[in-house]
Design a protein around this motif. Structure first.
Motif, PDB file in Angstrom:
ATOM      1  N   ASN A   7       0.849  -1.181   0.000  1.00 47.12           N
ATOM      2  CA  ASN A   7       0.000   0.000   0.000  1.00 47.12           C
ATOM      3  C   ASN A   7       0.889   1.237   0.000  1.00 47.12           C
ATOM      4  O   ASN A   7       1.903   1.284   0.701  1.00 47.12           O
ATOM      5  CB  ASN A   7      -0.905   0.016   1.233  1.00 47.12           C
ATOM      6  CG  ASN A   7      -1.969  -1.052   1.172  1.00 47.12           C
ATOM      7  OD1 ASN A   7      -2.560  -1.292   0.126  1.00 47.12           O
ATOM      8  ND2 ASN A   7      -2.204  -1.711   2.296  1.00 47.12           N
ATOM      9  N   ASN A  11      -4.004   5.319  -0.626  1.00 44.95           N
ATOM     10  CA  ASN A  11      -4.525   3.945  -0.676  1.00 44.95           C
ATOM     11  C   ASN A  11      -4.311   3.269  -2.025  1.00 44.95           C
ATOM     12  O   ASN A  11      -5.007   2.311  -2.361  1.00 44.95           O
ATOM     13  CB  ASN A  11      -6.016   3.910  -0.303  1.00 44.95           C
ATOM     14  CG  ASN A  11      -6.243   4.253   1.153  1.00 44.95           C
ATOM     15  OD1 ASN A  11      -5.501   3.816   2.018  1.00 44.95           O
ATOM     16  ND2 ASN A  11      -7.270   5.054   1.412  1.00 44.95           N
ATOM     17  N   TRP A  12      -3.363   3.770  -2.803  1.00 47.82           N
ATOM     18  CA  TRP A  12      -2.999   3.082  -4.032  1.00 47.82           C
ATOM     19  C   TRP A  12      -2.209   1.826  -3.687  1.00 47.82           C
ATOM     20  O   TRP A  12      -1.623   1.718  -2.608  1.00 47.82           O
ATOM     21  CB  TRP A  12      -2.131   3.964  -4.926  1.00 47.82           C
ATOM     22  CG  TRP A  12      -2.733   5.271  -5.320  1.00 47.82           C
ATOM     23  CD1 TRP A  12      -4.051   5.631  -5.289  1.00 47.82           C
ATOM     24  CD2 TRP A  12      -2.021   6.417  -5.791  1.00 47.82           C
ATOM     25  NE1 TRP A  12      -4.205   6.925  -5.723  1.00 47.82           N
ATOM     26  CE2 TRP A  12      -2.978   7.427  -6.034  1.00 47.82           C
ATOM     27  CE3 TRP A  12      -0.677   6.686  -6.034  1.00 47.82           C
ATOM     28  CZ2 TRP A  12      -2.625   8.690  -6.516  1.00 47.82           C
ATOM     29  CZ3 TRP A  12      -0.317   7.936  -6.510  1.00 47.82           C
ATOM     30  CH2 TRP A  12      -1.286   8.923  -6.745  1.00 47.82           C
ATOM     31  N   LYS A  13      -2.161   0.907  -4.656  1.00 48.92           N
ATOM     32  CA  LYS A  13      -1.363  -0.305  -4.492  1.00 48.92           C
ATOM     33  C   LYS A  13      -0.181  -0.273  -5.464  1.00 48.92           C
ATOM     34  O   LYS A  13      -0.337   0.088  -6.632  1.00 48.92           O
ATOM     35  CB  LYS A  13      -2.214  -1.550  -4.715  1.00 48.92           C
ATOM     36  CG  LYS A  13      -3.123  -1.868  -3.530  1.00 48.92           C
ATOM     37  CD  LYS A  13      -3.836  -3.190  -3.711  1.00 48.92           C
ATOM     38  CE  LYS A  13      -4.456  -3.670  -2.404  1.00 48.92           C
ATOM     39  NZ  LYS A  13      -5.229  -2.655  -1.692  1.00 48.92           N
TER      40      LYS A  13
END
Length: 346
Positions: A7, A11-13
């Protein structure tokens, strides 16, 4: 083969794909952005060969489109308008009077649905997104899947699949800036490039296609037997000057040539081969790259990277005889580009 998922900001991966040769590719589900490609040089030093921001949050203001998926239409659309069956469509004018790379809210700004996968000899991520009818001014709801696959042969395979429920315009690409010196050790002046192309598209002073195809013979655009990028940067040829002393042009690829593009850096020994079923490529030599950006390996400057944007031509929306970006309803869009990395043999 391995997939690491972290993460990151907003909250991007961040997905990092690693093969058994220790090559790795890192990408975000935001914009499908490739943030790093780490490959060995001739001495097996593994370094990053693409430009990426030091701080991932900076990708929200990615005006140079570093590493991103581009669409719905990659490139410039003249006057931010086009017509299909006498129906005119007005797009966002985000570069002077023209539409560039899908507009400010294009696919480079989308949070894609990500599905990682792994087989015995590949590892990858499939990214999917639905672009609804009217989004950005484009007709049709388009279902898009872009799949990044890393193989044990040090190949990064990028597959683009899409369908639309209306006749529309679509040509997708990836906007990675490559620098084979590794960790931006040098500019791309000494990158030696070969392109299987007999013709390129002439541009006007606003970088919009004039409608003319020019033969590469006896110009700095003749890459058929290979030449240094510096030759074009330093050239007084009018088309290089129009592009701010470099290249930002569409090359029509020779269809019989399987390996369309070959790039080598003699100092590091790194080589990159590009295969594609796209009809052409925009080669952009970062002539207008914003200077002073905080990148992973330092601050940005002109000519830090080179883009190979495999795609059809937006010129087809206003001129006859160019590789078309038109996609008819319910007809599958299925394109692939393969980036292969290796080293020169001493």
């Amino acid at each position: 083969m391995n997939i690491d998922i972290q993460n990151t900001v907003n909250n991007w991966k961040l997905f990092t794909l690693t093969n058994q040769q220790n090559m790795s590719v890192s990408l975000l589900n935001y914009g499908g952005i490739i943030t790093a490609i780490n490959v060995p040089d001739r001495h097996n030093n593994i370094e990053n060969v693409v430009l990426g921001f030091k701080n991932h949050a900076d990708y929200t203001q990615n005006l140079n489109f570093l590493g991103a998926i581009i669409g719905r239409v990659a490139g410039r659309i003249q006057a931010a308008t086009f017509a299909i069956e006498d129906q005119s469509y007005r797009l966002e004018a985000n570069e002077e009077a023209h539409h560039l790379h899908g507009g400010a809210g294009g696919l480079h700004q989308v949070i894609w649905t990500a599905a990682p996968f792994q087989t015995e000899d590949t590892v990858g991520v499939a990214l999917s997104h639905t672009s609804v009818d009217g989004e950005g001014g484009y007709p049709g709801t388009v279902e898009i899947t872009v799949t990044y696959t890393l193989t044990n042969n040090n190949e990064l395979i990028v597959d683009y699949v899409a369908t639309s429920d209306k006749n529309t315009a679509l040509t997708l690409t990836n906007h990675s800036y490559f620098n084979l010196s590794g960790n931006i050790g040098r500019t791309i002046h000494d990158h030696h490039v070969t392109i299987a192309s007999d013709e390129f598209i002439e541009l006007d002073n606003e970088l919009i296609p004039t409608g003319n195809k020019l033969e590469v013979t006896h110009t700095p655009f003749d890459f058929r037997t290979g030449q240094l990028i510096a030759d074009g940067i330093d050239s007084t040829f009018s088309q290089n000057i129009i592009a701010s002393h470099g290249y930002d042009h569409y090359f029509i690829l020779n269809p019989q040539q399987q390996e369309a593009i070959y790039v080598k850096d003699e100092v590091s020994g790194r080589v990159m081969t590009i295969k594609t079923n796209q009809p052409g490529v925009v080669m952009y030599t970062a002539n207008n790259l914003t200077e002073g950006l905080e990148l992973t390996e330092g601050t940005s400057k002109r000519y830090d990277g080179i883009c190979f944007e495999t795609q059809a031509s937006p010129a087809s929306l206003h001129h006859e005889g160019f590789p078309t970006v038109r996609l008819d309803a319910h007809i599958p869009y299925d394109k692939q580009t393969v980036f292969s990395f290796g080293v020169l043999l001493d």
